[in-house]
Design a protein around this motif. Structure first.
Motif: not given
Length: 88
Positions: A43-44, A22-23, A37-38, A13-17
């Motif tokens: 993240v998705v 960054k997005i 989009a990539q 979860l922290k990595r996705a955060q």
């Protein structure tokens, strides 16, 4: 510690955060839509994998609450179901 707060789950979860931050930065900088989009797809995908981990861990935890410690063979079969759950 709750089974839902496993270190692996929290790390994912922290990595996705971090990727999501960054997005947001990319959008505010007006970066290329394809690159954004990539990154969003990454993240998705990371969140989907994390959700699968959470759900399979939750199922295993509650099964053990009901029937006691699960034998290795049962854990292996549950792992197969976890893999199947990726396609939901």
């Amino acid at each position: 510690m709750s089974h839902a707060a496993s270190p692996d789950l929290l790390n994912r979860l922290k990595r996705a955060q971090g990727h999501l931050a960054k997005i947001i930065e990319m959008v505010s900088e007006g970066r290329d839509g394809l690159q954004i989009a990539q990154q969003m797809q990454a993240v998705v995908s990371a969140l989907d994998k994390t959700k699968t981990l959470l759900v399979t861990d939750h199922i295993e935890h509650h099964l053990e609450d009901l029937v006691g410690p699960l034998p290795r063979a049962t854990r292996e079969e549950l792992a197969k179901l976890g893999e199947l759950a990726r396609y939901l």
